[in-house]
Design a protein around this motif. Structure first.
Motif, PDB file in Angstrom:
ATOM      1  N   ARG A  63     -86.868  55.197  85.712  1.00  0.00           N
ATOM      2  CA  ARG A  63     -85.689  55.935  86.179  1.00  0.00           C
ATOM      3  C   ARG A  63     -84.664  54.996  86.796  1.00  0.00           C
ATOM      4  NH1 ARG A  63     -89.653  59.461  88.813  1.00  0.00           N
ATOM      5  NH2 ARG A  63     -90.234  61.153  87.380  1.00  0.00           N
ATOM      6  N   ARG A  64     -85.153  54.020  87.533  1.00  0.00           N
ATOM      7  CA  ARG A  64     -84.239  53.075  88.181  1.00  0.00           C
ATOM      8  C   ARG A  64     -83.518  52.198  87.155  1.00  0.00           C
ATOM      9  NH1 ARG A  64     -85.535  48.005  89.584  1.00  0.00           N
ATOM     10  NH2 ARG A  64     -87.765  48.468  89.546  1.00  0.00           N
ATOM     11  N   LEU A  65     -84.212  51.803  86.103  1.00  0.00           N
ATOM     12  CA  LEU A  65     -83.644  50.849  85.143  1.00  0.00           C
ATOM     13  C   LEU A  65     -82.806  51.514  84.058  1.00  0.00           C
ATOM     14  CD1 LEU A  65     -86.686  48.452  84.670  1.00  0.00           C
ATOM     15  CD2 LEU A  65     -84.583  48.005  85.947  1.00  0.00           C
ATOM     16  N   THR A  66     -83.308  52.596  83.473  1.00  0.00           N
ATOM     17  CA  THR A  66     -82.633  53.185  82.310  1.00  0.00           C
ATOM     18  C   THR A  66     -82.481  54.699  82.387  1.00  0.00           C
ATOM     19  OG1 THR A  66     -84.739  53.344  81.098  1.00  0.00           O
ATOM     20  CG2 THR A  66     -83.395  51.337  80.759  1.00  0.00           C
ATOM     21  N   GLY A  67     -83.056  55.349  83.397  1.00  0.00           N
ATOM     22  CA  GLY A  67     -82.971  56.800  83.481  1.00  0.00           C
ATOM     23  C   GLY A  67     -83.993  57.530  82.648  1.00  0.00           C
ATOM     24  N   TRP A  68     -84.954  56.816  82.044  1.00  0.00           N
ATOM     25  CA  TRP A  68     -85.985  57.451  81.233  1.00  0.00           C
ATOM     26  C   TRP A  68     -87.220  57.751  82.074  1.00  0.00           C
ATOM     27  CZ3 TRP A  68     -86.569  58.472  75.798  1.00  0.00           C
ATOM     28  CH2 TRP A  68     -85.361  58.372  75.100  1.00  0.00           C
ATOM     29  N   GLU A  69     -88.112  58.568  81.508  1.00  0.00           N
ATOM     30  CA  GLU A  69     -89.400  58.818  82.139  1.00  0.00           C
ATOM     31  C   GLU A  69     -90.419  59.205  81.087  1.00  0.00           C
ATOM     32  OE1 GLU A  69     -89.128  63.511  83.409  1.00  0.00           O
ATOM     33  OE2 GLU A  69     -88.649  61.997  84.906  1.00  0.00           O
ATOM     34  N   VAL A 119     -93.666  51.635  76.236  1.00  0.00           N
ATOM     35  CA  VAL A 119     -92.964  51.664  77.516  1.00  0.00           C
ATOM     36  C   VAL A 119     -92.163  50.400  77.828  1.00  0.00           C
ATOM     37  CG1 VAL A 119     -93.307  51.752  80.027  1.00  0.00           C
ATOM     38  CG2 VAL A 119     -94.366  53.465  78.536  1.00  0.00           C
ATOM     39  N   PRO A 120     -92.652  49.186  77.518  1.00  0.00           N
ATOM     40  CA  PRO A 120     -91.859  48.014  77.889  1.00  0.00           C
ATOM     41  C   PRO A 120     -90.424  48.039  77.363  1.00  0.00           C
ATOM     42  CG  PRO A 120     -94.083  47.327  77.405  1.00  0.00           C
ATOM     43  CD  PRO A 120     -94.009  48.788  77.051  1.00  0.00           C
ATOM     44  N   LEU A 121     -90.198  48.553  76.159  1.00  0.00           N
ATOM     45  CA  LEU A 121     -88.825  48.591  75.647  1.00  0.00           C
ATOM     46  C   LEU A 121     -88.022  49.763  76.193  1.00  0.00           C
ATOM     47  CD1 LEU A 121     -88.940  47.344  71.951  1.00  0.00           C
ATOM     48  CD2 LEU A 121     -88.028  46.207  73.973  1.00  0.00           C
ATOM     49  N   LEU A 122     -88.682  50.684  76.898  1.00  0.00           N
ATOM     50  CA  LEU A 122     -87.910  51.723  77.583  1.00  0.00           C
ATOM     51  C   LEU A 122     -87.175  51.162  78.800  1.00  0.00           C
ATOM     52  CD1 LEU A 122     -90.337  54.796  77.450  1.00  0.00           C
ATOM     53  CD2 LEU A 122     -88.380  54.300  75.966  1.00  0.00           C
ATOM     54  N   THR A 123     -87.350  49.879  79.063  1.00  0.00           N
ATOM     55  CA  THR A 123     -86.554  49.198  80.088  1.00  0.00           C
ATOM     56  C   THR A 123     -85.295  48.570  79.501  1.00  0.00           C
ATOM     57  OG1 THR A 123     -87.642  47.033  79.819  1.00  0.00           O
ATOM     58  CG2 THR A 123     -88.694  48.620  81.321  1.00  0.00           C
ATOM     59  N   ASN A 124     -85.133  48.623  78.160  1.00  0.00           N
ATOM     60  CA  ASN A 124     -84.018  47.956  77.488  1.00  0.00           C
ATOM     61  C   ASN A 124     -82.899  48.956  77.176  1.00  0.00           C
ATOM     62  OD1 ASN A 124     -82.602  47.112  74.779  1.00  0.00           O
ATOM     63  ND2 ASN A 124     -83.435  45.220  75.629  1.00  0.00           N
ATOM     64  N   PRO A 125     -81.690  48.763  77.694  1.00  0.00           N
ATOM     65  CA  PRO A 125     -80.615  49.755  77.507  1.00  0.00           C
ATOM     66  C   PRO A 125     -80.245  50.006  76.053  1.00  0.00           C
ATOM     67  CG  PRO A 125     -80.087  48.263  79.312  1.00  0.00           C
ATOM     68  CD  PRO A 125     -81.294  47.695  78.633  1.00  0.00           C
ATOM     69  N   ASP A 126     -80.175  48.972  75.216  1.00  0.00           N
ATOM     70  CA  ASP A 126     -79.815  49.171  73.807  1.00  0.00           C
ATOM     71  C   ASP A 126     -80.860  50.018  73.095  1.00  0.00           C
ATOM     72  OD1 ASP A 126     -77.376  47.696  73.737  1.00  0.00           O
ATOM     73  OD2 ASP A 126     -78.526  45.836  73.678  1.00  0.00           O
ATOM     74  N   PHE A 127     -82.122  49.706  73.330  1.00  0.00           N
ATOM     75  CA  PHE A 127     -83.201  50.460  72.702  1.00  0.00           C
ATOM     76  C   PHE A 127     -83.195  51.905  73.182  1.00  0.00           C
ATOM     77  CE2 PHE A 127     -87.665  51.763  72.231  1.00  0.00           C
ATOM     78  CZ  PHE A 127     -87.888  51.407  70.914  1.00  0.00           C
ATOM     79  N   CYS A 128     -82.980  52.103  74.468  1.00  0.00           N
ATOM     80  CA  CYS A 128     -82.954  53.461  75.014  1.00  0.00           C
ATOM     81  C   CYS A 128     -81.767  54.262  74.489  1.00  0.00           C
ATOM     82  CB  CYS A 128     -82.918  53.403  76.538  1.00  0.00           C
ATOM     83  SG  CYS A 128     -84.500  52.931  77.273  1.00  0.00           S
ATOM     84  N   ARG A 129     -80.646  53.619  74.309  1.00  0.00           N
ATOM     85  CA  ARG A 129     -79.482  54.320  73.761  1.00  0.00           C
ATOM     86  C   ARG A 129     -79.761  54.795  72.340  1.00  0.00           C
ATOM     87  NH1 ARG A 129     -76.195  50.738  74.831  1.00  0.00           N
ATOM     88  NH2 ARG A 129     -75.626  49.789  72.850  1.00  0.00           N
TER      89      ARG A 129
END
Length: 249
Positions: A63-69, A119-129
């Motif tokens: 949540r802190r890094l990308t807003g995902w959970e 989960v590790p790539l859920l910290t990456n903004p491009d991947f999450c977008r």
């Protein structure tokens, strides 16, 4: 769709042993093979061999890094629910771990695949977008089987079995969770047997896949920001499919 609680205190000694064995085996295999973006995310999220991840702690970081959970689910969810979760920046993950006798192959993804692999790539903004926008596309087309098949191919050859060109060496590196959570496919995917070709979204959408074997084809991105940039072309392809479906009624 039923969401679950992780019930963290119910993990057994065998569960903890399985996580440790799989984690240590992959941590030995991944240096020089995994994409730097994945390794950076793995360090950032703080997973260790001696501790099964607690979704509550993991979600605080995401949540802190990308807003995902992460959200706990009993198993594979249907297409509409899956895309809806992605559109809401929520990633479905199982909470059960394979048995010691099943370390090398499972028909259905377990927690090691879902959490260590994804989960590790859920910290990456491009991947999450990319995942977020893919979720929105999926919710729009979840009732069209042909469109869902195209989205499944895109997801399969990127999120699950994607490769990424290393900016320094130019060599292919792994970012797909289906490879990163498999000791055998980690080595196979970068070996001499499979075909590795530059990522082209039209070719990806035209390529069928099998779930029960190592892949014969992998697609290599130049960078993770290439993923969200492909989605306008995907959207046009989905519109064509929708028009064909409408014309055929």
């Amino acid at each position: 769709m039923t969401l679950l609680h992780q019930a963290y205190d119910q993990y057994t000694a065998e569960d903890r042993q399985v996580w440790q064995l799989l984690f240590e085996r992959q941590l030995q295999a991944l240096p020089g093979r995994a994409a730097p973006e994945f390794m950076a995310g793995l360090a950032c999220i703080g997973f260790t061999a001696d501790c099964i991840p607690d979704f509550r702690q993991t979600n605080q970081v995401l949540r802190r890094l990308t807003g995902w959970e992460l959200v706990a689910v009993p198993g594979i969810v249907d297409d509409a629910a899956f895309f809806g979760l992605l559109a809401a920046r929520r990633f479905p993950a199982t909470t059960w771990l394979r048995k010691l006798a099943e370390l090398d192959y499972l028909e259905e993804p377990d927690m090691f695949h879902d959490v260590f692999g994804h989960v590790p790539l859920l910290t990456n903004p491009d991947f999450c977008r990319f995942l977020h926008q893919l979720g929105h596309l999926g919710t729009l087309h979840a009732s069209d089987a042909d469109a869902v098949e195209l989205l499944a191919r895109l997801y399969w050859f990127t999120v699950e079995f994607g490769l990424l060109r290393d900016a320094g060496s130019g060599a292919a590196r792994i970012y797909g969770a289906g490879i990163l959570s498999s000791a055998g496919e980690t080595r196979y995917s970068l070996g001499p047997e499979p075909r590795r070709q530059p990522f082209d979204v039209a070719r990806v959408l035209d390529t069928a896949f099998r779930k029960d074997v190592f892949q014969t084809d992998y697609f290599v991105l130049d960078s993770l920001d290439q993923l969200p940039a492909t989605l306008p072309r995907v959207q046009r392809a989905l519109r064509r499919v929708a028009c064909l479906s409408e014309a055929g009624r």
